[in-house]
Enzyme design. Structure first.
Site, PDB file in Angstrom:
ATOM      1  N   GLY A   1      -8.745  63.733  20.977  1.00 31.88           N
ATOM      2  CA  GLY A   1      -8.335  64.232  19.658  1.00 31.88           C
ATOM      3  C   GLY A   1      -9.203  65.417  19.240  1.00 31.88           C
ATOM      4  O   GLY A   1      -8.696  66.468  18.822  1.00 31.88           O
ATOM      5  N   HIS A   2     -10.532  65.248  19.368  1.00 33.60           N
ATOM      6  CA  HIS A   2     -11.430  66.363  19.033  1.00 33.60           C
ATOM      7  C   HIS A   2     -11.174  67.564  19.956  1.00 33.60           C
ATOM      8  O   HIS A   2     -11.214  68.707  19.522  1.00 33.60           O
ATOM      9  CB  HIS A   2     -12.890  65.943  19.188  1.00 33.60           C
ATOM     10  CG  HIS A   2     -13.325  64.843  18.290  1.00 33.60           C
ATOM     11  ND1 HIS A   2     -13.553  63.563  18.744  1.00 33.60           N
ATOM     12  CD2 HIS A   2     -13.572  64.815  16.954  1.00 33.60           C
ATOM     13  CE1 HIS A   2     -13.946  62.808  17.742  1.00 33.60           C
ATOM     14  NE2 HIS A   2     -13.962  63.530  16.636  1.00 33.60           N
TER      15      HIS A   2
ATOM     16  N   GLY B   1      -7.970  66.533  12.079  1.00 32.68           N
ATOM     17  CA  GLY B   1      -6.864  65.803  12.694  1.00 32.68           C
ATOM     18  C   GLY B   1      -5.939  65.183  11.649  1.00 32.68           C
ATOM     19  O   GLY B   1      -6.400  64.651  10.633  1.00 32.68           O
TER      20      GLY B   1
ATOM     21  N   SER C   1      -9.115  57.313  18.852  1.00 30.90           N
ATOM     22  CA  SER C   1     -10.131  57.256  17.804  1.00 30.90           C
ATOM     23  C   SER C   1     -11.450  56.815  18.420  1.00 30.90           C
ATOM     24  O   SER C   1     -11.464  56.013  19.369  1.00 30.90           O
ATOM     25  CB  SER C   1      -9.703  56.222  16.745  1.00 30.90           C
ATOM     26  OG  SER C   1     -10.818  55.774  16.003  1.00 30.90           O
ATOM     27  N   SER C   2     -12.546  57.310  17.850  1.00 29.44           N
ATOM     28  CA  SER C   2     -13.867  56.886  18.347  1.00 29.44           C
ATOM     29  C   SER C   2     -14.032  55.380  18.192  1.00 29.44           C
ATOM     30  O   SER C   2     -14.801  54.757  18.923  1.00 29.44           O
ATOM     31  CB  SER C   2     -14.975  57.595  17.570  1.00 29.44           C
ATOM     32  OG  SER C   2     -14.746  58.980  17.586  1.00 29.44           O
TER      33      SER C   2
ATOM     34  N   GLN D   1      -7.760  62.180   4.385  1.00 26.69           N
ATOM     35  CA  GLN D   1      -8.906  63.102   4.433  1.00 26.69           C
ATOM     36  C   GLN D   1      -8.415  64.544   4.305  1.00 26.69           C
ATOM     37  O   GLN D   1      -8.994  65.355   3.576  1.00 26.69           O
ATOM     38  CB  GLN D   1      -9.677  62.895   5.737  1.00 26.69           C
ATOM     39  CG  GLN D   1     -10.770  63.910   5.992  1.00 26.69           C
ATOM     40  CD  GLN D   1     -11.668  63.515   7.149  1.00 26.69           C
ATOM     41  OE1 GLN D   1     -12.556  62.698   6.981  1.00 26.69           O
ATOM     42  NE2 GLN D   1     -11.457  64.089   8.317  1.00 26.69           N
TER      43      GLN D   1
ATOM     44  N   LEU E   1     -17.024  62.405  20.940  1.00 28.87           N
ATOM     45  CA  LEU E   1     -15.831  63.253  21.040  1.00 28.87           C
ATOM     46  C   LEU E   1     -14.837  62.705  22.064  1.00 28.87           C
ATOM     47  O   LEU E   1     -15.213  62.170  23.095  1.00 28.87           O
ATOM     48  CB  LEU E   1     -16.225  64.686  21.416  1.00 28.87           C
ATOM     49  CG  LEU E   1     -17.209  65.364  20.455  1.00 28.87           C
ATOM     50  CD1 LEU E   1     -17.419  66.816  20.853  1.00 28.87           C
ATOM     51  CD2 LEU E   1     -16.744  65.272  19.002  1.00 28.87           C
TER      52      LEU E   1
HETATM   53  O1  PAF Z   1     -13.184  63.252  10.407  1.00 27.95           O
HETATM   54  C1  PAF Z   1     -14.408  63.110  10.641  1.00 27.95           C
HETATM   55  O2  PAF Z   1     -14.845  62.957  11.793  1.00 27.95           O
HETATM   56  C2  PAF Z   1     -15.400  63.138   9.490  1.00 27.95           C
HETATM   57  O3  PAF Z   1     -14.879  62.505   8.370  1.00 27.95           O
HETATM   58  C3  PAF Z   1     -15.878  64.547   9.157  1.00 27.95           C
HETATM   59  C4  PAF Z   1     -14.754  65.426   8.645  1.00 27.95           C
HETATM   60  C5  PAF Z   1     -16.519  65.185  10.380  1.00 27.95           C
HETATM   61  C6  PAF Z   1     -16.944  64.480   8.052  1.00 27.95           C
HETATM   62  O4  PAF Z   1     -18.060  63.727   8.454  1.00 27.95           O
END
Ligand code: PAF
Length: 278
Positions: A33-34, A144, A182-183, A150, A30
């Site tokens: 962004g998260h 995000g 980003s991770s 996505q 995390l």
């Molecule tokens: O965006 C992400 O981190 C992933 O694609 C998600 C939505 C958690 C699904 O594994």
């Protein structure tokens, strides 16, 4: 904050939570962004849940599933500090038991861009998100804007499958030099990290053209290409100026446009986008 690996426990903890429940699905590692997603959910919902699961089915062969950063202790500390109420950390065997064979496939909007570069990626994403929605039963789910496609795919899926959940898009969080957080930024060495803001520079240059009246989408794509190609450490996978709902490439821009790109820098594959609302 309650943390569980067990689905029966998750369901019973969740059932005891009345009022609007907001879910933040994550793969862990995390970052800011998260944190912005959890904070937004905290501000808008009575209860906030998060999942931490590095979903193997959304990684292609040769992608970074094994190396994907895993920082569980830190993740839990961050979620607690942000006021999350419930965290689920399912095991791979729970999510994909032996003989698992029920997959969710979104068609049209999952095909171009990331779908073309990473075959099977959105099948994995859609399947895990359906499972998470089913297990948590949230009223709202937070994602995000950085993963723009996505969001489009998940909105389509939620609508097509009649999930009673509102998909909430949250703005991309950036480093001071513009790099989207980003991770996968941990894969960048020092010189690559210096090169990485090229994505945002390319997007910003295309947006500036749009702001000064350019409506030919190919000119905007060319603007992005030229900037990426001038950075020796970067190699372009795609650049796009597409309709934000269908993700079809545009020729002439009449309303909204999603500018997006995927670029490899060293062993990092980075994506970014700017949504122009028209
Ligand atoms: O965006 C992400 O981190 C992933 O694609 C998600 C939505 C958690 C699904 O594994």
């Amino acid at each position: 904050m309650k943390v569980t690996e067990d689905l029966a426990e998750l369901r019973s903890l969740r059932a005891a939570m009345n009022g609007v429940f907001g879910l933040v699905p994550t793969m862990g590692a995390l970052h800011a962004g998260h944190a912005s997603l959890v904070s937004r959910a905290r501000a808008e919902c009575r209860h906030v849940g998060a999942s931490i699961f590095v979903n193997p089915s959304q990684f292609g062969p040769g992608e970074d599933f094994n190396n994907y950063p895993r920082t569980l202790e830190q993740d839990l500390a961050l979620l607690e500090s942000l006021g999350a109420d419930l965290v689920w950390i399912p095991s791979p065997e729970m999510i994909y038991p032996p003989n698992f064979q029920s997959w969710i496939t979104v068609e049209g909007v999952a095909r171009p861009l990331e779908g073309a570069s990473r075959p099977g990626h959105f099948r994995g994403v859609a399947t895990i998100v359906v499972k998470l929605l089913n297990c948590f039963q949230p009223e709202r789910a937070y994602f995000g804007q950085k993963d723009a496609q996505q969001l489009v795919v998940l909105r389509r899926m939620v609508q097509d499958l009649n999930f009673p959940v509102q998909v909430v898009a949250c703005p991309t969080v950036r480093e001071p030099d513009g790099l989207a957080i980003s991770s996968r930024n941990v894969y960048l060495g020092p010189a690559e990290r210096e090169a990485a803001p090229v994505l945002y520079r390319a997007l910003s240059a295309a947006k500036e053209k749009y702001d000064t009246g350019e409506r030919n989408a190919e000119v905007l794509r060319d603007t992005m290409r030229t900037i990426i190609r001038a950075e020796p450490l970067a190699s372009e996978e795609y650049v796009s100026a597409a309709d934000p709902e269908t993700l079809n490439e545009l020729q002439q821009i009449d309303g909204k446009v999603l500018l997006s790109l995927a670029v490899r820098i060293g062993r990092a594959r980075l994506i970014d986008n700017i949504l122009i609302e028209g």
